[in-house]
Design a protein around this motif. Structure first.
Motif, PDB file in Angstrom:
ATOM      1  N   GLU A  38       0.593  -1.264  -0.364  1.00 53.73           N
ATOM      2  CA  GLU A  38       0.207   0.052   0.036  1.00 53.73           C
ATOM      3  C   GLU A  38       0.824   1.331  -0.320  1.00 53.73           C
ATOM      4  OE1 GLU A  38      -2.599  -0.096   3.129  1.00 53.73           O
ATOM      5  OE2 GLU A  38      -3.916  -2.301   2.594  1.00 53.73           O
ATOM      6  N   GLY A  39       2.234   1.386   0.592  1.00 55.06           N
ATOM      7  CA  GLY A  39       3.102   2.048   0.813  1.00 55.06           C
ATOM      8  C   GLY A  39       2.719   3.365   1.061  1.00 55.06           C
ATOM      9  N   ILE A  40       1.592   3.244   2.647  1.00 57.32           N
ATOM     10  CA  ILE A  40       1.298   4.625   3.284  1.00 57.32           C
ATOM     11  C   ILE A  40       0.828   3.589   4.857  1.00 57.32           C
ATOM     12  CG2 ILE A  40      -1.199   3.937   2.956  1.00 57.32           C
ATOM     13  CD1 ILE A  40      -1.910   6.308   3.800  1.00 57.32           C
ATOM     14  N   TYR A  41       2.132   4.105   5.598  1.00 60.70           N
ATOM     15  CA  TYR A  41       1.671   3.554   7.122  1.00 60.70           C
ATOM     16  C   TYR A  41       0.383   3.379   7.651  1.00 60.70           C
ATOM     17  CZ  TYR A  41       0.717   8.849   7.981  1.00 60.70           C
ATOM     18  OH  TYR A  41       0.842  10.483   7.879  1.00 60.70           O
TER      19      TYR A  41
ATOM     20  N   GLY C 184       7.918  32.549  -1.237  1.00 57.47           N
ATOM     21  CA  GLY C 184       7.062  31.371  -1.126  1.00 57.47           C
ATOM     22  C   GLY C 184       5.958  30.844  -1.512  1.00 57.47           C
ATOM     23  N   LEU C 185       6.022  29.829  -1.874  1.00 51.56           N
ATOM     24  CA  LEU C 185       4.449  29.130  -2.192  1.00 51.56           C
ATOM     25  C   LEU C 185       4.219  28.049  -1.073  1.00 51.56           C
ATOM     26  CD1 LEU C 185       2.801  29.576  -5.726  1.00 51.56           C
ATOM     27  CD2 LEU C 185       2.401  30.949  -2.998  1.00 51.56           C
ATOM     28  N   GLY C 186       3.373  27.662  -0.036  1.00 52.57           N
ATOM     29  CA  GLY C 186       3.308  26.336   0.896  1.00 52.57           C
ATOM     30  C   GLY C 186       2.996  24.538  -0.391  1.00 52.57           C
ATOM     31  N   ALA C 187       3.165  23.616   0.210  1.00 53.88           N
ATOM     32  CA  ALA C 187       2.905  22.914  -0.164  1.00 53.88           C
ATOM     33  C   ALA C 187       1.424  23.001  -1.270  1.00 53.88           C
ATOM     34  CB  ALA C 187       2.807  21.567   0.297  1.00 53.88           C
ATOM     35  N   ASP C 188       0.737  22.920  -1.762  1.00 55.95           N
ATOM     36  CA  ASP C 188      -0.618  23.301  -2.824  1.00 55.95           C
ATOM     37  C   ASP C 188      -1.108  23.829  -2.574  1.00 55.95           C
ATOM     38  OD1 ASP C 188      -1.983  20.586  -3.042  1.00 55.95           O
ATOM     39  OD2 ASP C 188      -3.706  20.722  -1.996  1.00 55.95           O
ATOM     40  N   CYS C 189       0.095  24.997  -2.389  1.00 57.54           N
ATOM     41  CA  CYS C 189      -0.983  26.428  -3.128  1.00 57.54           C
ATOM     42  C   CYS C 189      -0.229  26.653  -3.830  1.00 57.54           C
ATOM     43  CB  CYS C 189       0.184  27.519  -1.889  1.00 57.54           C
ATOM     44  SG  CYS C 189      -0.757  28.655  -2.220  1.00 57.54           S
ATOM     45  N   VAL C 190      -1.155  27.062  -4.863  1.00 58.15           N
ATOM     46  CA  VAL C 190      -0.904  27.701  -6.377  1.00 58.15           C
ATOM     47  C   VAL C 190      -1.490  29.054  -6.833  1.00 58.15           C
ATOM     48  CG1 VAL C 190      -0.709  25.398  -7.677  1.00 58.15           C
ATOM     49  CG2 VAL C 190      -2.690  26.972  -7.465  1.00 58.15           C
ATOM     50  N   GLU C 191      -0.975  29.603  -7.693  1.00 62.53           N
ATOM     51  CA  GLU C 191      -1.695  31.038  -8.555  1.00 62.53           C
ATOM     52  C   GLU C 191      -2.164  30.676  -9.187  1.00 62.53           C
ATOM     53  OE1 GLU C 191       1.262  33.525 -10.696  1.00 62.53           O
ATOM     54  OE2 GLU C 191      -0.543  35.092 -10.839  1.00 62.53           O
ATOM     55  N   TYR C 229      -5.611  16.742  -1.067  1.00 59.54           N
ATOM     56  CA  TYR C 229      -6.731  16.648  -0.691  1.00 59.54           C
ATOM     57  C   TYR C 229      -7.356  14.849   0.356  1.00 59.54           C
ATOM     58  CZ  TYR C 229      -8.748  21.013  -0.548  1.00 59.54           C
ATOM     59  OH  TYR C 229      -9.328  22.679  -0.937  1.00 59.54           O
ATOM     60  N   ASN C 230      -6.417  13.903  -0.028  1.00 61.37           N
ATOM     61  CA  ASN C 230      -6.567  13.272  -0.041  1.00 61.37           C
ATOM     62  C   ASN C 230      -5.527  11.837  -0.355  1.00 61.37           C
ATOM     63  OD1 ASN C 230      -9.703  13.301  -0.891  1.00 61.37           O
ATOM     64  ND2 ASN C 230      -9.854  12.423   0.212  1.00 61.37           N
ATOM     65  N   PHE C 231      -4.998  11.968   0.541  1.00 58.36           N
ATOM     66  CA  PHE C 231      -3.505  10.963   0.318  1.00 58.36           C
ATOM     67  C   PHE C 231      -3.395  10.573  -0.358  1.00 58.36           C
ATOM     68  CE2 PHE C 231      -0.454   8.155   1.799  1.00 58.36           C
ATOM     69  CZ  PHE C 231       0.694   9.016   1.896  1.00 58.36           C
ATOM     70  N   LYS C 232      -2.567  10.488  -1.205  1.00 61.15           N
ATOM     71  CA  LYS C 232      -1.523   9.578  -2.718  1.00 61.15           C
ATOM     72  C   LYS C 232      -0.279   9.155  -1.871  1.00 61.15           C
ATOM     73  CE  LYS C 232      -3.513  11.855  -5.797  1.00 61.15           C
ATOM     74  NZ  LYS C 232      -4.784  13.382  -5.453  1.00 61.15           N
ATOM     75  N   ILE C 233      -0.042   8.534  -2.375  1.00 62.34           N
ATOM     76  CA  ILE C 233       1.506   7.873  -2.131  1.00 62.34           C
ATOM     77  C   ILE C 233       2.439   8.725  -2.663  1.00 62.34           C
ATOM     78  CG2 ILE C 233       1.567   5.953  -3.636  1.00 62.34           C
ATOM     79  CD1 ILE C 233       3.243   6.643   0.474  1.00 62.34           C
ATOM     80  N   ASP C 234       2.018   9.569  -4.109  1.00 62.07           N
ATOM     81  CA  ASP C 234       2.972  10.204  -4.661  1.00 62.07           C
ATOM     82  C   ASP C 234       3.429  11.464  -4.029  1.00 62.07           C
ATOM     83  OD1 ASP C 234       2.662   7.880  -6.312  1.00 62.07           O
ATOM     84  OD2 ASP C 234       1.740   8.604  -8.525  1.00 62.07           O
ATOM     85  N   ASN C 235       1.908  11.490  -3.727  1.00 59.53           N
ATOM     86  CA  ASN C 235       2.446  12.847  -2.709  1.00 59.53           C
ATOM     87  C   ASN C 235       3.289  13.053  -1.619  1.00 59.53           C
ATOM     88  OD1 ASN C 235       1.474  14.106  -4.594  1.00 59.53           O
ATOM     89  ND2 ASN C 235      -0.643  14.434  -4.326  1.00 59.53           N
ATOM     90  N   ALA C 236       3.647  11.679  -0.695  1.00 59.33           N
ATOM     91  CA  ALA C 236       4.244  11.531   0.565  1.00 59.33           C
ATOM     92  C   ALA C 236       5.472  12.961   0.301  1.00 59.33           C
ATOM     93  CB  ALA C 236       4.342  10.211   0.281  1.00 59.33           C
TER      94      ALA C 236
END
Lengths: 447, 189, 239
Positions: A38-41, C184-191, C229-236
C-alpha cells in the motif's frame, strides 16, 4: 467463538519442524507485506495493543487486624469529586470520579455522542466534546459537558465555549503526544464538513500545535483569554499526552490550569498511525505517579485536580488511579465498548470488513457495524442512543461499585482516602513506576 | 557572573521589581543591556539556570523557546573543551556559539551555524561588547519585535516593552524574519 | 473606578491605567443580547495588556487608544474594535463577526481560525496571518510574514504588500490575494487566474477595509491545487 475457530485453523498450519519467529511473528510479517503493497503507514483506531505495565500489576492491601474494613452496601463510601476549585467560580461537582473523555463528533456518530451524554448525566458525571465542536444532541443530553479547545479549532465558537460547563485546552493525547488529529475522507460527511468548514470527503489532518500559542508562557496568556471570555466562571483543564509528564504538569499549573488531564499511552484514538500509538508516550501508571509528584512538589496536589485516563477498564483501575493520587479518571475506549463496540452481535459484519468481534480497530474507516465510529446514516441509525446511554450508565455504576468495594475493603469511607500505601506491586517494573513496594517487601526500586 | 571586561551579568531568582531594586538597576550606565525573565521548562528554577548565559568573553545569550537536540550537542561540545554548569538547553546554545567563535567564526557565522546544528524552537538575543544580534529558528513560533530609531535599537518579545522608550511611537518596528541574523554594533547605532 | 461618561459625546471612557481589565471586559460582556448600556467606548492606556475586549457579543464600537498584547478582540461577535496602535499575537483570533481594525501592525497569528467578520490591519501583520482561517476576511495593507494562511479553510486573505515564505501551505478552500512579492508558496498552494468575479470580490473587500485607493487588478490570486485533499503515495514528499 468464530474467532477461536479461525485462530485454531491458523495454528493448524503448524507442523513439527515449523517455528514462528519471535522477532518476525505473523503480525510483523503481515504488516511488512501490507506496507509494501500500500505504500502508506497503517492508520487505525483503538489504543496501544502492546503489553505495558498497568494498574493490573498493583494489588490493594485489604483491611484485616491492623486496619478495619467497612461493611459493603451498608457503610457509606463517598464517591463525589469537585473539579476546578482553583480559580473557577463554577467548579464541576460530580457524583462519581469517572468521567467520559473527549471524543469528537466526526470520529463518533451523533447518536453515539448523545448516548455518552445520556449515560454520564444519569449517574452524575461529565462528558466531553472533541475535535469537531459541540453538537446540539450532546449538549442537550449532557448535564455537565466539558468543551475542548484543540489546535484545529474545528467548530470553535464563543457561544459553545460559554455553553460548556468547563473548558479543556488539549495540548495532546496519550495515543499520540506531539501529533495532530486525523479524520479520513469517508467520515467527512456533509454535517461533519459543515461543522469543520472543510470540503466533504477530504482527508483531514489537523495541526499538532495550536495556531495562536506555543509553549507554557503563551499558554498562560491563552488561558487568561479563555477566562476573560467566560468571565472566570468555567474551570479550565489542560490535557496532555503522557510523556515528560512531570514537567508538563508543573507547567500547566504555572500556566494557570484549574485541573490537569494526563492521558497515558494506552489512551484511545479514532485515527492515528499505528507506529505513533505503539511507540510514543509513557504508560498511564508511571504518568500518574509523575503527575502527582509534580503537583506535590508545587504544593498543589488536590488544589489543582488531576484526571487520569488511558486504559481505565474496571473499578480496580479507578481505585488504583485514585490511590496513586488522581482526583478522577476518564474513560474513552471502555465507554465505546460498553455501548456495543466490538460486540459479538455484529461478528458476521465485522468479518465482512476483514475484522472480527473483539479485534475491531478500524474506527478510522467509518464502516462500524455497531453504528458508533461512523458517519454513515444507515449504520448510525442502528445505534439506539437511549439504550446506549443506559449501557453507559450501567457500566459507570459498575466501575463505581467496584471501586467502592475495594475502598471499603481498605477501610475508606471515601474513594479519595485511598493512598499509595494501600498498594503493593506484583512486578519490579510496576513497583518502580508506581513507586510502591514490591508485594511482600519494603523494596521500591529506584526510590 | 560576568566573563569579560565590558559586560556585567546579574541574575537572581525572584520577581523583576525586587531584582531592579536589589541591584539598583537605575544607577546602571552603559550603551546597551539585556533583560530576561524565565519560565523554566525542563531544568530547575535556579540562579544558575537563569539567562543570560555567558558565551565567552563579553558575550551573552538569552533564549525564548525550547531546543530538542541539546543533550548530544552538549556532549560534543564538552569534548571540545566547553564547560557546562546546568542541564539547561540555552546553556548549550551559548556553549555552541562560544565554541564556533573560538574556532574563528564571526558572531554572524556562529549564529548562522545554529540553523544547521540546533534543532527545536528558538528566538535568540546575543549581547556583545559593542552591540547585539537576533536570530529566530525556521518555524519562528516564539515572538520577537525589533524597533529602530536614529537614536536606538531595541528587541523584545512584546511591543509593550519597547513602547515605553522615548520616541517609540515613531520607531521603525518589525518582527524579525525566521533564519535571518540581525546584528547591530555601537558604531552603527 | 476610573470610569466616566462624557455627556457631550456619549462615549464611555475606561482608563486601564486605573481600571482592571476584568472590569472592562465584564462591562463589555454585559452588553450582550441587546442589554442596555453605552454603545461607544474608548479604552485608554492599554499598555500592551492581553485579552483586551475579547469575547464581545454586542453591536458596539470600541476604540482602544494605544498598543495591545495577545488576543485583542478574540472571538469577537458583532462589535467593531479599533486599535490605535499595534497588536500582539492572536489578534481577533476566532473572529465570529463584526470588524476589528488595527491602525498599526499586528503580530503573529492575526485572525487565526476566524470564522467570520472582517479584520483590517493598516500596517504589517507577521507570521501565520490567517492560520486555519475558517471564513474570516482579512485585509492587510502592508506585508505578512511566513506561513500565512497555513491550512486556511475558507475566507479571503488580502495582502497589499509582500508575503513571506510558505504562503497557503496545506490550504483548503480559502482565497488569497497578494499585491506584492511572494517569497514562496507552501505545499499545494498555486497561483490562479484573476477573473472578473475575483476582481469584484477583491474590490468589495478593499472598499470595506477602506483601501479603495488600491486597484484590485494589481493583485494576484492564490488558492489550493487540491492535490493533498486525499492521501496519495506519490505526494508523500509534500507532507
Amino acid at each position: 467463538m468464530l474467532e477461536t475457530e479461525r485462530m485454531r485453523s491458523h495454528d493448524g498450519a503448524w507442523q513439527p519442524g515449523l517455528r514462528e519467529s519471535y522477532l518476525f511473528d505473523r503480525n510483523v510479517i503481515a504488516e511488512i507485506q501490507r506496507a509494501s503493497r500500500e505504500g502508506i503507514y497503517d492508520i487505525r483506531g483503538f489504543g496501544a495493543k502492546r503489553r505495558v505495565p498497568h494498574f493490573d500489576d498493583l494489588l490493594f492491601l485489604g483491611a484485616s487486624v491492623s486496619r478495619y474494613p467497612l461493611e459493603g452496601y451498608r457503610e457509606r463510601c463517598g464517591t463525589d469529586v469537585v473539579l476546578g476549585t482553583r480559580f473557577a467560580k463554577k467548579p464541576l461537582e460530580l457524583k462519581i470520579p469517572v468521567t467520559i473523555a473527549g471524543m469528537s463528533f466526526g470520529a463518533l456518530s451523533a447518536p453515539a455522542k448523545e448516548a455518552l451524554g445520556r449515560g454520564a448525566s444519569e449517574v452524575g458525571t461529565s462528558t466531553t466534546t472533541g475535535d469537531g465542536g459541540m453538537t446540539e444532541e450532546e449538549r442537550r443530553h449532557s448535564t455537565t459537558l466539558v468543551y475542548q479547545v484543540l489546535p484545529s479549532r474545528y467548530g470553535m465558537n464563543p457561544d459553545d465555549l460559554r455553553r460548556g460547563d468547563a473548558i479543556e485546552v488539549v495540548v495532546g493525547q496519550g495515543a499520540k503526544p506531539g501529533g495532530g488529529g486525523m479524520l479520513l475522507g469517508h467520515k467527512i460527511s456533509d454535517r461533519v464538513a459543515a461543522m469543520r468548514n472543510l470540503p466533504k470527503g477530504i482527508d483531514q489532518r489537523s495541526a499538532c500545535r495550536h495556531p495562536d500559542w506555543t509553549g507554557p508562557d503563551d499558554l498562560e496568556i491563552k488561558i487568561h483569554e479563555l477566562r476573560e471570555i467566560t468571565d472566570w466562571e468555567k474551570p479550565i483543564f489542560v490535557k496532555v499526552g503522557a510523556t515528560r509528564t512531570y514537567y508538563d504538569v508543573q507547567l500547566a499549573v504555572k500556566a494557570g490550569a484549574d485541573a490537569i488531564v494526563v492521558d497515558g499511552m494506552q489512551g484511545g484514538t479514532a485515527a492515528t498511525q499505528d507506529v505513533f500509538i505503539e511507540h510514543v508516550g509513557i504508560p498511564t501508571l508511571p504518568a500518574t505517579r509523575l503527575a502527582v509528584d509534580a503537583l506535590e512538589e508545587l504544593g498543589m496536589h488536590r488544589q489543582v485536580q488531576l484526571i487520569i485516563s488511558g486504559g481505565i477498564r474496571t473499578g480496580a483501575d479507578v481505585a488504583k488511579a485514585l490511590a496513586l493520587g488522581a482526583d478522577a479518571v476518564s474513560i474513552g475506549t471502555a465507554a465505546l465498548i460498553a455501548m456495543g463496540d466490538n460486540s459479538p452481535e455484529y461478528d458476521e459484519q465485522y468479518r465482512k470488513i476483514g475484522s472480527s468481534a473483539g479485534f475491531y480497530d478500524d474506527w478510522q474507516a467509518g464502516r462500524d457495524p455497531a453504528g458508533i465510529s461512523t458517519q454513515d446514516d444507515e449504520l448510525a441509525a442502528r445505534f439506539d442512543p437511549v439504550l446506549g446511554g443506559r449501557k453507559i450508565a450501567n457500566y459507570l455504576r459498575v466501575l463505581t461499585l467496584e471501586a467502592q468495594t475495594l475502598a471499603r475493603a481498605c477501610g475508606k469511607s471515601h474513594l479519595h482516602n485511598l493512598e499509595p500505601e494501600d498498594l503493593v506491586a506484583l512486578t519490579v517494573e510496576s513497583a518502580a513506576m508506581a513507586r510502591v513496594p514490591l508485594a511482600g517487601t519494603n523494596w521500591i526500586p529506584g526510590a | 557572573m560576568s566573563a569579560g571586561r565590558v559586560i556585567e551579568i546579574y541574575k537572581e531568582v525572584g520577581r523583576p521589581p525586587q531584582f531592579v531594586e536589589q541591584f539598583r538597576l537605575e544607577d546602571f550606565e552603559g550603551s546597551h543591556g539585556l533583560g530576561h525573565t524565565r519560565m523554566a521548562t525542563e531544568s530547575k528554577v535556579t540562579t544558575e539556570g537563569s539567562h543570560p548565559f555567558s558565551t565567552g568573553l563579553d558575550l551573552c545569550l538569552v533564549h525564548n523557546g525550547s531546543l530538542s537536540n541539546h543533550n548530544r550537542l552538549r556532549e560534543r561540545l564538552r569534548r571540545e573543551g566547553i564547560d557546562f554548569q546546568t542541564e539547561n538547553d540555552t546553556e548549550v546554545a551559548a556553549g555552541y556559539l562560544a565554541w564556533r567563535m573560538r574556532e574563528g567564526a564571526s558572531l554572524e557565522e556562529a549564529l548562522e551555524g545554529c540553523l544547521e546544528d540546533l534543532d527545536g524552537f528558538y528566538t535568540f538575543l546575543v549581547g556583545t561588547a559593542d552591540g547585539f544580534a537576533v536570530l529566530r529558528d525556521p518555524i519562528a513560533c516564539k515572538p520577537a519585535v525589533l524597533a529602530e530609531t536614529d537614536d536606538w535599537v531595541a528587541m523584545s518579545s512584546e511591543w509593550r516593552a519597547i513602547a515605553v522608550l522615548p520616541g517609540a511611537a515613531d520607531a521603525r518596528m518589525w518582527e524579525p524574519e525566521p533564519t535571518v541574523v540581525y546584528a547591530w554594533e555601537k558604531a552603527l547605532v | 473606578m476610573a470610569v466616566e461618561t462624557s455627556e457631550m459625546t456619549g462615549v464611555e471612557i475606561v482608563d486601564l491605567a486605573s481600571t482592571p481589565l476584568r472590569e472592562l471586559n465584564r462591562r463589555l460582556h454585559g452588553l450582550a443580547d441587546g442589554a442596555p448600556g453605552p454603545r461607544r467606548w474608548r479604552v485608554l492606556n492599554p499598555n500592551g495588556a492581553h485579552a483586551v475586549g475579547c469575547g464581545l457579543d454586542a453591536d458596539i464600537d470600541v476604540e482602544i487608544e494605544g498598543h495591545v498584547g495577545y488576543y485583542c478582540a478574540g472571538m469577537n461577535k458583532l462589535a467593531t474594535v479599533r486599535v490605535h496602535g499595534n497588536a500582539g499575537p492572536g489578534l481577533a483570533e476566532n473572529l465570529m463577526s463584526g470588524t476589528v481594525i488595527v491602525e498599526g501592525s499586528a503580530s503573529q497569528s492575526a485572525g487565526a481560525t476566524g470564522r467570520g467578520g472582517l479584520l483590517v490591519v493598516y500596517g504589517d501583520a507577521s507570521a501565520r496571518c490567517g492560520i486555519s482561517m475558517k471564513g474570516i476576511d482579512i485585509v492587510v495593507r502592508g506585508s505578512v510574514g511566513h506561513l500565512s494562511a497555513f491550512m486556511a479553510q475558507t475566507g479571503c486573505l488580502v495582502v497589499g504588500g509582500d508575503v513571506g515564505e510558505a504562503l497557503g501551505d496545506s490550504i483548503y478552500e480559502a482565497c488569497l490575494y497578494v499585491r506584492g512579492e511572494v517569497a514562496g508558496l507552501g505545499a499545494d498552494c498555486v497561483e490562479k487566474g484573476l477573473e472578473d468575479e475575483h476582481v469584484a470580490e477583491l474590490a468589495r473587500l478593499l472598499e470595506r477595509a477602506g483601501f479603495d485607493d488600491l486597484d484590485p487588478r494589481d493583485f494576484r490570486r492564490y488558492g489550493s491545487a487540491r492535490q493533498l485533499y486525499n492521501f496519495k503515495i506519490d505526494n508523500a514528499g509534500a507532507y
